[in-house]
Design a protein around this motif. Structure first.
Motif, PDB file in Angstrom:
ATOM      1  N   LYS A 229       7.753 -16.747 -23.981  1.00  0.00           N
ATOM      2  CA  LYS A 229       7.923 -17.077 -25.422  1.00  0.00           C
ATOM      3  C   LYS A 229       7.906 -15.948 -26.562  1.00  0.00           C
ATOM      4  CE  LYS A 229       8.294 -21.314 -24.291  1.00  0.00           C
ATOM      5  NZ  LYS A 229       9.410 -22.069 -24.609  1.00  0.00           N
ATOM      6  N   THR A 230       7.451 -14.866 -26.232  1.00  0.00           N
ATOM      7  CA  THR A 230       7.099 -13.589 -27.030  1.00  0.00           C
ATOM      8  C   THR A 230       8.260 -12.589 -26.971  1.00  0.00           C
ATOM      9  OG1 THR A 230       5.814 -12.283 -25.676  1.00  0.00           O
ATOM     10  CG2 THR A 230       4.918 -14.021 -27.012  1.00  0.00           C
ATOM     11  N   THR A 231       8.518 -11.984 -28.208  1.00  0.00           N
ATOM     12  CA  THR A 231       9.361 -10.748 -28.146  1.00  0.00           C
ATOM     13  C   THR A 231       9.049  -9.706 -26.969  1.00  0.00           C
ATOM     14  OG1 THR A 231       9.285 -11.236 -30.275  1.00  0.00           O
ATOM     15  CG2 THR A 231      10.315  -9.214 -29.875  1.00  0.00           C
ATOM     16  N   PHE A 234      10.157 -10.675 -23.673  1.00  0.00           N
ATOM     17  CA  PHE A 234      11.590 -10.730 -23.660  1.00  0.00           C
ATOM     18  C   PHE A 234      11.915  -9.162 -23.105  1.00  0.00           C
ATOM     19  CE2 PHE A 234      15.892  -9.996 -25.466  1.00  0.00           C
ATOM     20  CZ  PHE A 234      16.654 -10.963 -24.922  1.00  0.00           C
ATOM     21  N   ALA A 249      20.415  -2.383 -25.600  1.00  0.00           N
ATOM     22  CA  ALA A 249      19.982  -3.403 -26.585  1.00  0.00           C
ATOM     23  C   ALA A 249      18.945  -2.758 -27.525  1.00  0.00           C
ATOM     24  CB  ALA A 249      19.228  -4.487 -26.029  1.00  0.00           C
TER      25      ALA A 249
ATOM     26  N   TYR B 353      20.331 -13.691 -17.450  1.00  0.00           N
ATOM     27  CA  TYR B 353      19.918 -14.387 -18.760  1.00  0.00           C
ATOM     28  C   TYR B 353      21.153 -15.345 -19.021  1.00  0.00           C
ATOM     29  CZ  TYR B 353      16.116 -11.346 -20.123  1.00  0.00           C
ATOM     30  OH  TYR B 353      14.805 -10.692 -20.253  1.00  0.00           O
ATOM     31  N   ASP B 357      20.732 -16.044 -24.709  1.00  0.00           N
ATOM     32  CA  ASP B 357      19.646 -14.957 -24.539  1.00  0.00           C
ATOM     33  C   ASP B 357      20.653 -13.787 -24.785  1.00  0.00           C
ATOM     34  OD1 ASP B 357      17.538 -16.738 -24.325  1.00  0.00           O
ATOM     35  OD2 ASP B 357      17.091 -16.054 -22.357  1.00  0.00           O
ATOM     36  N   ALA B 360      21.792 -12.531 -28.246  1.00  0.00           N
ATOM     37  CA  ALA B 360      21.001 -12.121 -29.043  1.00  0.00           C
ATOM     38  C   ALA B 360      20.091 -10.956 -28.495  1.00  0.00           C
ATOM     39  CB  ALA B 360      20.042 -13.473 -29.451  1.00  0.00           C
ATOM     40  N   LEU B 361      20.830 -10.338 -27.699  1.00  0.00           N
ATOM     41  CA  LEU B 361      20.350  -9.088 -26.946  1.00  0.00           C
ATOM     42  C   LEU B 361      19.885  -8.232 -27.678  1.00  0.00           C
ATOM     43  CD1 LEU B 361      19.654  -8.532 -23.699  1.00  0.00           C
ATOM     44  CD2 LEU B 361      21.939  -7.333 -23.672  1.00  0.00           C
ATOM     45  N   CYS B 362      20.681  -7.924 -28.797  1.00  0.00           N
ATOM     46  CA  CYS B 362      20.041  -6.860 -29.497  1.00  0.00           C
ATOM     47  C   CYS B 362      19.298  -7.063 -30.812  1.00  0.00           C
ATOM     48  CB  CYS B 362      21.339  -5.902 -30.035  1.00  0.00           C
ATOM     49  SG  CYS B 362      22.578  -5.313 -28.370  1.00  0.00           S
ATOM     50  N   TYR B 364      17.192  -9.793 -30.818  1.00  0.00           N
ATOM     51  CA  TYR B 364      16.047 -10.865 -30.416  1.00  0.00           C
ATOM     52  C   TYR B 364      14.735 -10.575 -31.272  1.00  0.00           C
ATOM     53  CZ  TYR B 364      14.013  -6.586 -28.353  1.00  0.00           C
ATOM     54  OH  TYR B 364      13.362  -5.582 -27.831  1.00  0.00           O
ATOM     55  N   TYR B 365      14.612  -9.267 -31.740  1.00  0.00           N
ATOM     56  CA  TYR B 365      13.296  -9.045 -32.369  1.00  0.00           C
ATOM     57  C   TYR B 365      13.322  -9.175 -34.087  1.00  0.00           C
ATOM     58  CZ  TYR B 365      15.738  -5.110 -33.922  1.00  0.00           C
ATOM     59  OH  TYR B 365      16.651  -3.988 -34.465  1.00  0.00           O
ATOM     60  N   SER B 370      13.115 -13.954 -33.692  1.00  0.00           N
ATOM     61  CA  SER B 370      11.613 -13.835 -33.673  1.00  0.00           C
ATOM     62  C   SER B 370      10.961 -13.790 -34.894  1.00  0.00           C
ATOM     63  CB  SER B 370      11.446 -12.423 -32.924  1.00  0.00           C
ATOM     64  OG  SER B 370      11.528 -12.257 -31.729  1.00  0.00           O
ATOM     65  N   GLY B 373       6.589 -11.810 -33.601  1.00  0.00           N
ATOM     66  CA  GLY B 373       6.385 -11.682 -32.271  1.00  0.00           C
ATOM     67  C   GLY B 373       6.708 -12.752 -31.308  1.00  0.00           C
ATOM     68  N   VAL B 374       7.195 -13.818 -31.828  1.00  0.00           N
ATOM     69  CA  VAL B 374       7.323 -14.986 -31.124  1.00  0.00           C
ATOM     70  C   VAL B 374       8.665 -15.582 -31.181  1.00  0.00           C
ATOM     71  CG1 VAL B 374       6.695 -17.444 -30.650  1.00  0.00           C
ATOM     72  CG2 VAL B 374       4.900 -15.998 -31.107  1.00  0.00           C
ATOM     73  N   ILE B 375       9.259 -15.581 -29.772  1.00  0.00           N
ATOM     74  CA  ILE B 375      11.053 -15.715 -29.830  1.00  0.00           C
ATOM     75  C   ILE B 375      11.087 -17.308 -30.243  1.00  0.00           C
ATOM     76  CG2 ILE B 375      12.937 -16.353 -28.320  1.00  0.00           C
ATOM     77  CD1 ILE B 375      12.375 -13.364 -28.145  1.00  0.00           C
ATOM     78  N   PRO B 377      13.503 -20.309 -29.779  1.00  0.00           N
ATOM     79  CA  PRO B 377      14.638 -20.798 -28.983  1.00  0.00           C
ATOM     80  C   PRO B 377      15.646 -21.649 -29.836  1.00  0.00           C
ATOM     81  CG  PRO B 377      12.375 -21.403 -28.082  1.00  0.00           C
ATOM     82  CD  PRO B 377      12.145 -20.780 -29.372  1.00  0.00           C
ATOM     83  N   ARG B 385      25.571 -21.496 -30.142  1.00  0.00           N
ATOM     84  CA  ARG B 385      26.541 -22.648 -30.132  1.00  0.00           C
ATOM     85  C   ARG B 385      27.645 -22.152 -31.200  1.00  0.00           C
ATOM     86  NH1 ARG B 385      25.079 -27.130 -27.620  1.00  0.00           N
ATOM     87  NH2 ARG B 385      22.887 -26.997 -26.824  1.00  0.00           N
ATOM     88  N   PHE B 399      23.128 -22.591 -22.053  1.00  0.00           N
ATOM     89  CA  PHE B 399      22.144 -22.374 -20.973  1.00  0.00           C
ATOM     90  C   PHE B 399      22.496 -21.854 -19.717  1.00  0.00           C
ATOM     91  CE2 PHE B 399      20.760 -25.609 -24.211  1.00  0.00           C
ATOM     92  CZ  PHE B 399      19.914 -25.173 -24.824  1.00  0.00           C
TER      93      PHE B 399
END
Lengths: 375, 509
Positions: A229-231, A234, A249, B353, B357, B360-362, B364-365, B370, B373-375, B377, B385, B399
């Motif tokens: 769930k966290t960065t 990941f 990345a 993945y 995922d 958003a590979l580059c 994601y942060y 995010s 610090g929490v992704i 979904p 989509r 997925f």
């Protein structure tokens, strides 16, 4: 309406993925139990009686259940340590050493800190501090290996094994020397008892199961949350699965490798700290022999998933805890349990055997545990 | 004697791989002394058919006949014994051995227990003369040009008395001139009775050199035709199964301010060899600069140095005036780079993945993916989509693991992720269509041109000269780590570019 449909199918998907992931380990256990039973018959024992003894000895009474929980506590922490490293593409064989480092430092803080300070600490400070220091030292110990891997390419398998030698022999040196319990009757390599203020309370009166068990379950949940769930999770998983893509990345691969090892070492250190503060109230040479190595087996059996680790830890705890009852009832040697554990692992690691026996087709990619030499 | 004898015949060959029917009841025949081209997109089943004939796979059904006799081929040894030789796309040569040593490898001639170099060399010289191959048996293989190494591979098959030679994508590593040489050799071989199966996906080559053309699609033979009775458009339609536009629709170029500036860049590869020497060029907004060159002339290291995957030894890289020399990928990405990497499975994707995922590979942060610090979904899901429909990615759901998609759709995932970022100023696209089907190539080309028309600077690196010529406004040619020429794409020809790619010093016309 459509959203509802999707969420149902998502739950189904998750359930299916759980049953798929758990299928091979479950069948491996079944196969090992059957093969173990055949061996028991060959050596002249009664497998049903033996397995009944095992279950009775580990789950048959409140006390047995409590002891199983006690056994499972270090297994869960150390298993999580190895599993977290696997997720980051690292093979941490050093849980045994990190665990010893954690135990030594927790014991030291536990018995010596009040002496150094000259006054007693309140339990609310002393106990968490003892655990925290042990955990951090385990993290630093493993972090050294992570640093070597990131900046020199030194392989973590070799370096964790070397660090195990250093940790275990230094521990032996300390426990026979400056840290040895000075009480006149003592001949064993062990530390003095830690102060009452550093001890973790038992959950129920009269049973040994302590709050460390609850902490272990909590840790499993936290690691699951961190990874999925966290960065940071990941980043750890990306580096573990494909370090080239991680670099592409923009992930700092070196930093992530070091951090993964530190976190892994902290969990292994916790396994040692909790044993000292929650159960033995001291560190004694030889108490932990094998936890760190069993942890590798547990991580493999649990497929590096925190829930899998908890279940695999219970299984190992049941086998360890029920062994003496089994021996008492059937006169079969306790070594049989080690054999059973080895069989389970064999079938998990060589899953082609299980797939062949039960005619299961291989689906998707194989689990990558480590990127191999120099990877 | 128009219809000569059939030397090789495959009848009703079927091969099933998990999830794919790679060859579906395929019939194929080869006549003595002909060049029979096998044309099809990646995944059409060409390689599977050849591997079945060469003994690397076994057919589930069907039979192979050589000179009319049924043969059971269980391994390459059986096919070599039957007179079949294969030249693989990636050469199977040992660089530190001489030509003679490489040729005899696995079939060593000995005299009283030691290797008989003289006899082998004599036989190589004889073969070399007979077929106009011009190969020196005593030369070390490592330093030889790729074109000559390929001839060594051909000599290897002839040395083993092959009468049927399979060439698997032989022109992929050659300059246009080297390819012309290869075609001449192929004609010489067939004139002397050797029969050739020529595997390719390039339409022009097939029309230039083949006696017959068999087109495969999705594991089946679509048709077998003669070059005189067909044309590029018809062949492309057979390959793809629908009408294909072979040219890229491109408006006139309106270049704006300078975006990428590279000055005196020098880069070493992992063996510490200097593979890029003192390279300078600029790319302006709204133009495509194509870098042409035979593979392995420093293009990989150049793009790695520009995108932060490798630190240059010296020189300077700026994007819109900002010095980004030797900075890590994230800094460069945040400065406006979109990078379509050369190896999509190694750098571009995490195959296990999900598509969501990977999309958003580059990023994601960053918000919205995010938060503290929490992704998130939900944000990943929405983003994927949106991109799946905008970039026409064919996937059952967001997925699904990226590894389960076809190569074309994997590349679309990368293209969607990179080109949709909102601050893109520069696109570095390295071999963006390698190994893809025609439909995906068309699509990716149009997306690249769209970026250019929006005023983005595009650096296109490709070993496919046709791709470079179709997309670029200006073309730079790379040879042995240097840029030997930069020209306006309208004022040059394939031939001239080919000469530069081969290292010839020619002044721009």
């Amino acid at each position: 309406m459509q959203v509802e449909k999707q969420s149902v199918s998502l739950t189904k998907q998750i359930l299916r993925s759980i049953s798929e992931a758990g299928l091979i380990p479950l069948l491996a256990i079944v196969t090992a139990v059957v093969v173990g039973g055949i061996i028991i018959i060959i050596v002249g024992g009664n497998p049903i009686q033996a397995y009944a003894g095992l279950v009775e000895g580990s789950l048959g009474s409140t006390k047995a259940l409590s002891e199983t929980a006690v056994w499972s506590t270090p297994y869960i922490f150390a298993g999580l340590a190895v599993a977290l490293a696997f997720k980051g593409g690292l093979f941490n064989i050093g849980a045994e050493g990190q665990l010893a480092v954690g135990a030594v430092f927790s014991a030291l803080i536990g018995y010596a800190l009040p002496e150094w300070l000259g006054f007693a600490l309140p339990a609310i400070v002393h106990m968490p501090l003892a655990i925290l220091v042990g955990m951090l030292m385990g993290g630093i110990w493993a972090g050294i290996v992570g640093w070597l891997k990131a900046y020199t390419g030194g392989h973590e398998v070799i370096n964790t094994i070397m660090m195990n030698y250093i940790a275990l022999n230094t521990t032996s040196f300390l426990l026979n020397g400056v840290m040895k319990d000075p009480s006149p009757t003592n001949v064993i390599a062990r530390t003095p008892l830690i102060a009452k203020s550093a001890r973790m309370p038992a959950i129920f009166d009269g049973l040994r199961v302590h709050w460390g068990f609850i902490l272990a379950l909590l840790a499993a949940f936290l690691i699951w949350w961190l990874l999925n769930k966290t960065t940071l999770g990941f980043e750890i998983r990306t580096v573990g699965l494909n370090p080239d893509a991680a670099q592409y990345a923009g992930i700092n691969v070196k930093r992530t490798i070091i951090l993964t090892m530190v976190l892994s070492g902290m969990l292994a250190g916790l396994a040692g700290s909790i044993e000292v503060t929650g159960l033995n109230y001291r560190h004694e040479l030889g108490f932990s022999i094998g936890y760190g190595y069993d942890a590798i087996a547990i991580a493999l059996l649990g497929k590096s998933h925190p829930l899998g680790i908890v279940l695999a830890s219970f299984l190992f705890a049941i086998m360890r805890n029920g062994a003496s009852r089994m021996q008492f009832l059937t006169q079969l040697p306790v070594d049989l349990i080690s054999m059973l554990q080895a069989l389970i692992l064999l079938f998990v690691a060589a899953d082609a055997i299980v797939r062949y026996i039960y005619r299961i087709k291989s689906k998707g990619e194989r689990v990558v545990l480590t990127r191999g030499w120099g990877g | 004697m128009s219809e000569s004898q059939i030397v090789l015949e495959a009848k009703g060959v079927t091969k099933q791989f998990p999830g794919v029917l790679a060859n579906d009841n395929v019939d194929f025949d080869l006549r003595k002394g002909e060049i029979h081209a096998l044309l099809g997109e990646n995944g059409a089943g060409k390689s599977t058919l050849m591997n079945l004939i060469y003994g690397l796979h076994h057919p589930d059904k069907g039979e192979v006949f050589v000179n009319g006799n049924h043969v059971a081929i269980h391994s390459p040894n059986d096919s070599i014994a039957a007179g079949i030789g294969m030249v693989h796309q990636h050469f199977m040569l040992i660089p530190v051995f001489t030509v003679a040593e490489n040729v005899m490898l696995g079939d060593e001639t000995t005299k009283r227990g030691s290797l008989d170099h003289l006899a082998v060399a004599a036989k190589i010289t004889e073969i070399s003369k007979q077929y106009g191959l011009d190969v020196d048996p005593n030369a070390l293989v490592g330093p030889l040009p790729v074109g000559i190494q390929q001839r060594v591979e051909i000599v290897k098959t002839l040395y083993r008395n092959a009468e049927i030679v399979i060439l698997d994508e032989p022109t992929a590593v050659l300059t246009p001139q080297e390819a012309e040489d290869l075609f001449r050799i192929m004609r010489d071989l067939t004139a002397r009775g050797v029969s050739i199966i020529f595997i390719t996906h390039k339409l022009k080559e097939v029309l230039a050199v083949a006696d017959r053309i068999t087109v495969m699609r999705a594991g089946r033979v679509i048709n077998t035709v003669k070059p005189s009775e067909t044309d590029s458009a018809q062949l492309a339609n057979m390959m793809v199964g629908r009408q294909v536009i072979l040219t890229v629709d491109k408006k006139d170029h309106e270049a704006a301010e300078e975006i990428l500036k590279v000055e005196g860049l020098t880069v070493r590869d992992q063996r510490n060899l200097e593979t890029v020497h003192n390279v300078s060029f600029t790319v302006r907004g709204g133009e495509v600069l194509g870098i042409a060159g035979v593979q392995g002339n420093g293009q990989t290291e150049l793009s790695e140095a520009l995108t932060g995957l490798r630190s240059p030894i010296s020189g300077k890289v700026t994007i819109s005036g900002k010095d980004l020399t030797g900075k890590p990928p994230r800094i460069i990405t945040e400065a406006g780079l979109a990078h379509i990497p050369e190896d999509r499975q190694r750098h571009g994707l995490v195959l296990s993945y999900t598509v969501a995922d990977n999309m958003a590979l580059c990023d994601y942060y960053q918000i919205p993916f995010s938060v503290r610090g929490v992704i998130q979904p939900k944000a990943l899901d929405e983003n994927s989509r949106k991109l799946i429909s905008a970039y026409d990615v064919r996937t059952p759901s967001p997925f699904v693991n990226a590894g389960k998609l076809s190569g074309g759709n994997q590349q679309k995932v990368i293209v969607a992720r990179e080109l949709s970022r909102n601050n893109v100023k520069l696109v570095v696209a390295n071999q963006p269509t390698r190994g893809l089907d025609v439909g995906s190539i068309e699509y990716i080309h149009s997306e690249i041109i769209k970026m250019r028309d929006r005023g983005v600077a595009v650096l296109l690196i490709s070993a496919e000269l046709d791709e470079i010529m179709a997309l670029s406004d200006r073309i730079a040619v790379m040879y042995r780590g240097q840029i030997v020429a930069i020209v306006d794409s309208k004022k040059t020809t394939r031939e001239q570019l080919g000469l530069w790619m081969a290292g010839a010093h020619v002044e721009p016309a």
